[in-house]
Design a protein around this motif. Structure first.
Motif, PDB file in Angstrom:
ATOM      1  N   CYS A 392       0.829  -1.204   0.000  1.00  0.00           N
ATOM      2  CA  CYS A 392       0.000   0.000   0.000  1.00  0.00           C
ATOM      3  C   CYS A 392       0.865   1.257   0.000  1.00  0.00           C
ATOM      4  O   CYS A 392       0.606   2.219  -0.745  1.00  0.00           O
ATOM      5  CB  CYS A 392      -0.926   0.001   1.216  1.00  0.00           C
ATOM      6  SG  CYS A 392      -2.250  -1.232   1.143  1.00  0.00           S
ATOM      7  N   LEU A 393       1.907   1.252   0.824  1.00  0.00           N
ATOM      8  CA  LEU A 393       2.799   2.407   0.859  1.00  0.00           C
ATOM      9  C   LEU A 393       3.512   2.596  -0.469  1.00  0.00           C
ATOM     10  O   LEU A 393       3.737   3.729  -0.909  1.00  0.00           O
ATOM     11  CB  LEU A 393       3.824   2.239   1.983  1.00  0.00           C
ATOM     12  CG  LEU A 393       3.381   2.665   3.381  1.00  0.00           C
ATOM     13  CD1 LEU A 393       4.463   2.335   4.398  1.00  0.00           C
ATOM     14  CD2 LEU A 393       3.067   4.149   3.405  1.00  0.00           C
ATOM     15  N   GLN A 394       3.889   1.479  -1.103  1.00  0.00           N
ATOM     16  CA  GLN A 394       4.579   1.558  -2.393  1.00  0.00           C
ATOM     17  C   GLN A 394       3.721   2.307  -3.409  1.00  0.00           C
ATOM     18  O   GLN A 394       4.239   3.081  -4.238  1.00  0.00           O
ATOM     19  CB  GLN A 394       4.877   0.136  -2.895  1.00  0.00           C
ATOM     20  CG  GLN A 394       5.522   0.039  -4.261  1.00  0.00           C
ATOM     21  CD  GLN A 394       6.987   0.443  -4.230  1.00  0.00           C
ATOM     22  OE1 GLN A 394       7.642   0.329  -3.212  1.00  0.00           O
ATOM     23  NE2 GLN A 394       7.487   0.953  -5.346  1.00  0.00           N
ATOM     24  N   ALA A 395       2.417   2.091  -3.352  1.00  0.00           N
ATOM     25  CA  ALA A 395       1.534   2.749  -4.319  1.00  0.00           C
ATOM     26  C   ALA A 395       1.116   4.152  -3.871  1.00  0.00           C
ATOM     27  O   ALA A 395       1.080   5.089  -4.677  1.00  0.00           O
ATOM     28  CB  ALA A 395       0.298   1.882  -4.550  1.00  0.00           C
ATOM     29  N   LEU A 396       0.832   4.318  -2.576  1.00  0.00           N
ATOM     30  CA  LEU A 396       0.268   5.583  -2.110  1.00  0.00           C
ATOM     31  C   LEU A 396       1.276   6.723  -2.081  1.00  0.00           C
ATOM     32  O   LEU A 396       0.893   7.887  -2.241  1.00  0.00           O
ATOM     33  CB  LEU A 396      -0.339   5.395  -0.713  1.00  0.00           C
ATOM     34  CG  LEU A 396      -1.574   4.493  -0.636  1.00  0.00           C
ATOM     35  CD1 LEU A 396      -2.007   4.321   0.813  1.00  0.00           C
ATOM     36  CD2 LEU A 396      -2.724   5.103  -1.458  1.00  0.00           C
ATOM     37  N   ASP A 412      -7.017   4.174   5.657  1.00  0.00           N
ATOM     38  CA  ASP A 412      -8.227   3.819   4.907  1.00  0.00           C
ATOM     39  C   ASP A 412      -8.007   2.534   4.101  1.00  0.00           C
ATOM     40  O   ASP A 412      -8.899   1.673   4.033  1.00  0.00           O
ATOM     41  CB  ASP A 412      -8.620   4.965   3.981  1.00  0.00           C
ATOM     42  CG  ASP A 412      -9.024   6.222   4.746  1.00  0.00           C
ATOM     43  OD1 ASP A 412      -9.345   6.092   5.952  1.00  0.00           O
ATOM     44  OD2 ASP A 412      -8.991   7.314   4.153  1.00  0.00           O
ATOM     45  N   ALA A 413      -6.820   2.394   3.491  1.00  0.00           N
ATOM     46  CA  ALA A 413      -6.542   1.197   2.695  1.00  0.00           C
ATOM     47  C   ALA A 413      -6.493  -0.056   3.568  1.00  0.00           C
ATOM     48  O   ALA A 413      -7.014  -1.115   3.186  1.00  0.00           O
ATOM     49  CB  ALA A 413      -5.223   1.366   1.936  1.00  0.00           C
ATOM     50  N   LEU A 414      -5.893   0.054   4.744  1.00  0.00           N
ATOM     51  CA  LEU A 414      -5.812  -1.100   5.640  1.00  0.00           C
ATOM     52  C   LEU A 414      -7.188  -1.468   6.179  1.00  0.00           C
ATOM     53  O   LEU A 414      -7.502  -2.653   6.332  1.00  0.00           O
ATOM     54  CB  LEU A 414      -4.859  -0.804   6.795  1.00  0.00           C
ATOM     55  CG  LEU A 414      -3.379  -0.682   6.434  1.00  0.00           C
ATOM     56  CD1 LEU A 414      -2.544  -0.452   7.679  1.00  0.00           C
ATOM     57  CD2 LEU A 414      -2.898  -1.949   5.721  1.00  0.00           C
ATOM     58  N   LEU A 415      -8.007  -0.467   6.493  1.00  0.00           N
ATOM     59  CA  LEU A 415      -9.365  -0.766   6.950  1.00  0.00           C
ATOM     60  C   LEU A 415     -10.138  -1.544   5.891  1.00  0.00           C
ATOM     61  O   LEU A 415     -10.841  -2.518   6.190  1.00  0.00           O
ATOM     62  CB  LEU A 415     -10.103   0.532   7.275  1.00  0.00           C
ATOM     63  CG  LEU A 415      -9.896   1.119   8.674  1.00  0.00           C
ATOM     64  CD1 LEU A 415     -10.627   2.442   8.798  1.00  0.00           C
ATOM     65  CD2 LEU A 415     -10.377   0.135   9.734  1.00  0.00           C
ATOM     66  N   GLU A 416     -10.006  -1.131   4.651  1.00  0.00           N
ATOM     67  CA  GLU A 416     -10.701  -1.825   3.566  1.00  0.00           C
ATOM     68  C   GLU A 416     -10.195  -3.263   3.432  1.00  0.00           C
ATOM     69  O   GLU A 416     -10.977  -4.200   3.232  1.00  0.00           O
ATOM     70  CB  GLU A 416     -10.500  -1.060   2.260  1.00  0.00           C
ATOM     71  CG  GLU A 416     -11.259  -1.664   1.078  1.00  0.00           C
ATOM     72  CD  GLU A 416     -11.078  -0.843  -0.187  1.00  0.00           C
ATOM     73  OE1 GLU A 416     -11.517  -1.306  -1.247  1.00  0.00           O
ATOM     74  OE2 GLU A 416     -10.488   0.263  -0.102  1.00  0.00           O
ATOM     75  N   THR A 417      -8.893  -3.443   3.562  1.00  0.00           N
ATOM     76  CA  THR A 417      -8.320  -4.778   3.422  1.00  0.00           C
ATOM     77  C   THR A 417      -8.737  -5.685   4.574  1.00  0.00           C
ATOM     78  O   THR A 417      -9.136  -6.835   4.371  1.00  0.00           O
ATOM     79  CB  THR A 417      -6.786  -4.688   3.361  1.00  0.00           C
ATOM     80  OG1 THR A 417      -6.410  -3.881   2.243  1.00  0.00           O
ATOM     81  CG2 THR A 417      -6.171  -6.071   3.220  1.00  0.00           C
ATOM     82  N   THR A 418      -8.644  -5.176   5.803  1.00  0.00           N
ATOM     83  CA  THR A 418      -8.973  -6.013   6.962  1.00  0.00           C
ATOM     84  C   THR A 418     -10.454  -6.347   7.020  1.00  0.00           C
ATOM     85  O   THR A 418     -10.835  -7.466   7.399  1.00  0.00           O
ATOM     86  CB  THR A 418      -8.558  -5.298   8.257  1.00  0.00           C
ATOM     87  OG1 THR A 418      -9.170  -3.997   8.294  1.00  0.00           O
ATOM     88  CG2 THR A 418      -7.053  -5.145   8.337  1.00  0.00           C
ATOM     89  N   LEU A 472      -3.712   4.260  16.586  1.00  0.00           N
ATOM     90  CA  LEU A 472      -3.364   3.054  15.827  1.00  0.00           C
ATOM     91  C   LEU A 472      -3.872   3.153  14.399  1.00  0.00           C
ATOM     92  O   LEU A 472      -4.912   3.779  14.126  1.00  0.00           O
ATOM     93  CB  LEU A 472      -3.954   1.822  16.503  1.00  0.00           C
ATOM     94  CG  LEU A 472      -3.491   1.527  17.948  1.00  0.00           C
ATOM     95  CD1 LEU A 472      -4.240   0.328  18.504  1.00  0.00           C
ATOM     96  CD2 LEU A 472      -1.994   1.275  17.980  1.00  0.00           C
ATOM     97  N   ILE A 473      -3.174   2.502  13.496  1.00  0.00           N
ATOM     98  CA  ILE A 473      -3.535   2.499  12.083  1.00  0.00           C
ATOM     99  C   ILE A 473      -4.306   1.218  11.767  1.00  0.00           C
ATOM    100  O   ILE A 473      -3.901   0.122  12.141  1.00  0.00           O
ATOM    101  CB  ILE A 473      -2.272   2.586  11.200  1.00  0.00           C
ATOM    102  CG1 ILE A 473      -1.473   3.835  11.541  1.00  0.00           C
ATOM    103  CG2 ILE A 473      -2.649   2.589   9.724  1.00  0.00           C
ATOM    104  CD1 ILE A 473      -2.250   5.114  11.383  1.00  0.00           C
ATOM    105  N   GLY A 474      -5.441   1.393  11.085  1.00  0.00           N
ATOM    106  CA  GLY A 474      -6.240   0.246  10.678  1.00  0.00           C
ATOM    107  C   GLY A 474      -7.321  -0.130  11.658  1.00  0.00           C
ATOM    108  O   GLY A 474      -7.865  -1.238  11.587  1.00  0.00           O
ATOM    109  N   VAL A 475      -7.670   0.789  12.585  1.00  0.00           N
ATOM    110  CA  VAL A 475      -8.680   0.485  13.592  1.00  0.00           C
ATOM    111  C   VAL A 475      -9.969   1.272  13.340  1.00  0.00           C
ATOM    112  O   VAL A 475     -11.059   0.698  13.283  1.00  0.00           O
ATOM    113  CB  VAL A 475      -8.139   0.776  15.003  1.00  0.00           C
ATOM    114  CG1 VAL A 475      -9.227   0.542  16.058  1.00  0.00           C
ATOM    115  CG2 VAL A 475      -6.925  -0.091  15.300  1.00  0.00           C
ATOM    116  N   VAL A 476      -9.846   2.614  13.218  1.00  0.00           N
ATOM    117  CA  VAL A 476     -11.032   3.448  13.031  1.00  0.00           C
ATOM    118  C   VAL A 476     -10.809   4.363  11.835  1.00  0.00           C
ATOM    119  O   VAL A 476      -9.663   4.694  11.494  1.00  0.00           O
ATOM    120  CB  VAL A 476     -11.313   4.298  14.289  1.00  0.00           C
ATOM    121  CG1 VAL A 476     -11.642   3.410  15.477  1.00  0.00           C
ATOM    122  CG2 VAL A 476     -10.133   5.207  14.606  1.00  0.00           C
ATOM    123  N   PRO A 477     -11.887   4.800  11.180  1.00  0.00           N
ATOM    124  CA  PRO A 477     -11.729   5.770  10.089  1.00  0.00           C
ATOM    125  C   PRO A 477     -11.283   7.130  10.646  1.00  0.00           C
ATOM    126  O   PRO A 477     -11.615   7.490  11.776  1.00  0.00           O
ATOM    127  CB  PRO A 477     -13.129   5.850   9.466  1.00  0.00           C
ATOM    128  CG  PRO A 477     -13.856   4.641   9.974  1.00  0.00           C
ATOM    129  CD  PRO A 477     -13.279   4.333  11.308  1.00  0.00           C
TER     130      PRO A 477
END
Length: 587
Positions: A392-396, A412-418, A472-477
């Motif tokens: 994700c970082l490579q692209a963003l 946002d990308a991690l939330l969508e993936t998880t 934390l990243i990937g927990v809440v929007p």
């Protein structure tokens, strides 16, 4: 007729002798199980004739009877003895018949007319003797077959034990040919199915009583002998003469020629097709009969299973290595004015991968995006999640270079993936952008996502903690992301690290955390260290504290300002002596 009448009958002349008051114990019809020790002296009486039932009794004996007088002349031959020993004739010397085991006077087992016989001599009265001859061909054959089957079973048991351990194809193949010599062959050759157009082979040969010598080689798939290529299709070749000639031409039969060799080829069963073929060869004096081939095929079945397992393990290991290599942290890309230092130690050393990650990407304006983070969990699942995060970082970073906004896009990308995979994982992270300055320093703009605050080593030796906070990243929007900007003068370093450093448990009791205070102490006096040496030192002091105990993933990233004109140092500098010493030594 009384028992005494039977006792005194002399089968030599068919008459009864005169009873004697000093007669020895009677000779009864159970002579096959009890030796007859004596008969009365021969005194033929023309008036007495042997009863008819005597011949019927002797006919039922399992053993053949040959009775000789004191001079060695055959006096009587029973019907069973006539069938076994047609050379023995009544009225002639027994020695003239030339029967082994009888003529030499040494009783025991011997082979006569293709039958296995045993002879037992029992002395009688008056110097006479009786030979008991028995045909034991069937019992010996059964015993030999039982012994051979036991030997085959023991051999196959050893094969199964020896081939159950090697998981490397080369070691398994060498073990196969080594086990085949000398039980199955004087020379054994194993050819694996071609891979990428090349076929590997192993050969074991034995000279005298020495251990088998094993060598190997490679052939192009098109250069394989016809019989070997046919065997790789699953067919057992039957052109035996041509097979030996092909093996000799291939140089696989050292010390043997096609005129004096017997060879066979047996496929080694695999999953969908033969995993290889086994060529066994020995001198033509020991031809391969059907029993031998059954043993070779049983051996080939076990060898095929072992090789299939080892090849499957190799393929899986190659896949695992490839995946692990793709999940390992990638060393930061070189950037002008920046010296990177990294250290990484996963919790599970055997896997080489874990949940900590770091890296960098260059920006078009000459800056660099750098990051260090830690995902929840350990092992393979955590490593897979780090791989997704790095992708994700490579692209963003190509569409957003501001650290705070880039971290929110990543969230946002991690939330969508998880949510799509139902993983429920999260990460802590420090993401920054380093831009070189004209004076050789660096401007670091960093965003925090619930990670430990970075440390800055000033040129004066002071260690500062950067006040960087965030969620934390990937927990809440739309999480709260902290941002901070740090200026590094030339020779100053910013250190990022995971909680595997500060939460490492060790010490005297083995349960005390390393903690941030000990980390600050370990960094004291290290301001002149190059970035690689500093990262290595942090890892080393942490591992020393652990003392080989269990630990979490450990990751360290050092960012040092070196100026645009300096080349990265390739030498490590020692830690200066404690305060109060007059000299500081560098290496």
């Amino acid at each position: 007729m009384t028992t005494a009448d039977v006792r005194d009958w002399d089968p030599g002349d068919g008459r009864l002798s005169t009873p004697s008051t000093t007669a020895a114990p009677a000779w009864s019809a159970d002579a096959s199980s009890r030796p007859v020790t004596a008969l009365p002296p021969l005194a033929p009486d023309p008036g007495l004739v042997a009863p008819d039932y005597w011949s019927e009794v002797v006919e039922q004996f399992r053993e053949g009877l040959v009775i000789c007088d004191a001079d060695g002349v055959v006096r009587h031959v029973s019907p069973a003895a006539e069938r076994l020993l047609p050379e023995v004739v009544p009225g002639e010397l027994l020695a003239v018949a030339g029967v082994p085991g009888l003529s030499d006077g040494r009783p025991g087992g011997f082979t006569h007319r293709g039958r296995r016989l045993t002879a037992r001599r029992v002395p009688l009265s008056g110097g006479r003797c009786c030979w008991y001859v028995e045909d034991v061909t069937e019992s010996v054959s059964r015993a030999d077959a039982l012994l051979a089957e036991r030997a085959r079973s023991a051999f196959l048991a050893v094969v199964g034990d020896k081939l159950g351990n090697p998981l490397h194809p080369d070691r398994a193949a060498a073990a196969v040919v080594r086990l085949a010599v000398p039980i199955l062959a004087e020379v054994a050759v194993l050819v694996l199915a071609p891979r990428l157009g090349r076929a590997r082979w192993w050969r074991a040969s034995r000279a005298d009583d020495e251990a088998p010598l094993v060598d190997s080689g490679v052939l192009a798939g098109g250069d394989l002998p016809v019989a070997i290529a046919e065997g790789l299709t699953g067919v057992e070749p039957h052109a035996l003469d041509w097979l030996v000639e092909q093996a000799v031409d291939a140089g696989w039969l050292p010390g043997l020629t096609d005129a004096e060799s017997a060879a066979r080829v047996v496929p080694l069963p695999g999953r969908d097709a033969p995993v290889g073929v086994l060529l066994v060869a020995r001198s033509a004096t020991h031809w391969y009969d059907e029993d031998d081939m059954e043993l070779v095929r049983a051996f080939a079945a076990r060898a095929g299973a072992a090789l299939t397992t080892s090849l499957l393990y190799r393929d899986q290991a190659e896949v695992a290595d490839t995946l692990q290599a793709s999940l390992l942290p990638v060393e930061p890309a070189e950037a002008v004015g920046v010296q990177w230092g990294t250290a990484y130690r996963p919790a599970q050393a055997g896997l080489r991968i874990g949940g900590d990650f770091y890296g960098s990407h260059q920006l078009p304006d000459g800056g660099s995006v750098f990051f260090l983070g830690d995902v929840s969990g350990k092992g393979v699942e955590a490593a897979v999640f780090t791989g997704q995060l790095r992708q994700c970082l490579q692209a963003l970073h190509r569409v957003e270079s501001h650290p705070g906004r880039l971290l929110r896009l990543l969230n946002d990308a991690l939330l969508e993936t998880t949510l799509a995979h139902g993983q429920g994982r999260f990460a802590t992270m420090v993401l920054g952008v380093a831009r070189p300055q004209r004076d050789g320093g660096l401007t670091l703009t960093m965003a925090g996502g619930g990670h430990l605050p970075p440390l800055v080593l000033r040129a004066s030796g002071e260690v500062e903690s950067v006040p960087l906070t965030g969620m934390l990243i990937g927990v809440v929007p739309d999480p709260r992301v902290g941002e901070v900007t740090v200026q590094l003068a030339p020779g100053e370093t910013c250190l990022l690290y995971s909680d595997g450093v500060t939460e490492a448990r060790g010490g005297r009791r083995g349960d005390e955390q390393f903690g941030p205070e000990r980390l600050l102490t370990a960094l004291a006096g290290c301001e002149r260290m190059p970035a690689p040496a500093l990262a290595e030192r942090v890892e080393q002091v942490t591992c020393d504290w652990l003392a080989d105990g269990d630990h979490d993933d450990i990751a360290v990233l050092a960012v040092r300002a070196v100026g645009p004109s300096r080349r990265p140092s390739r030498h490590l500098r020692s830690v200066p002596a404690p305060a109060g010493t007059d000299q500081q030594r560098e290496t």
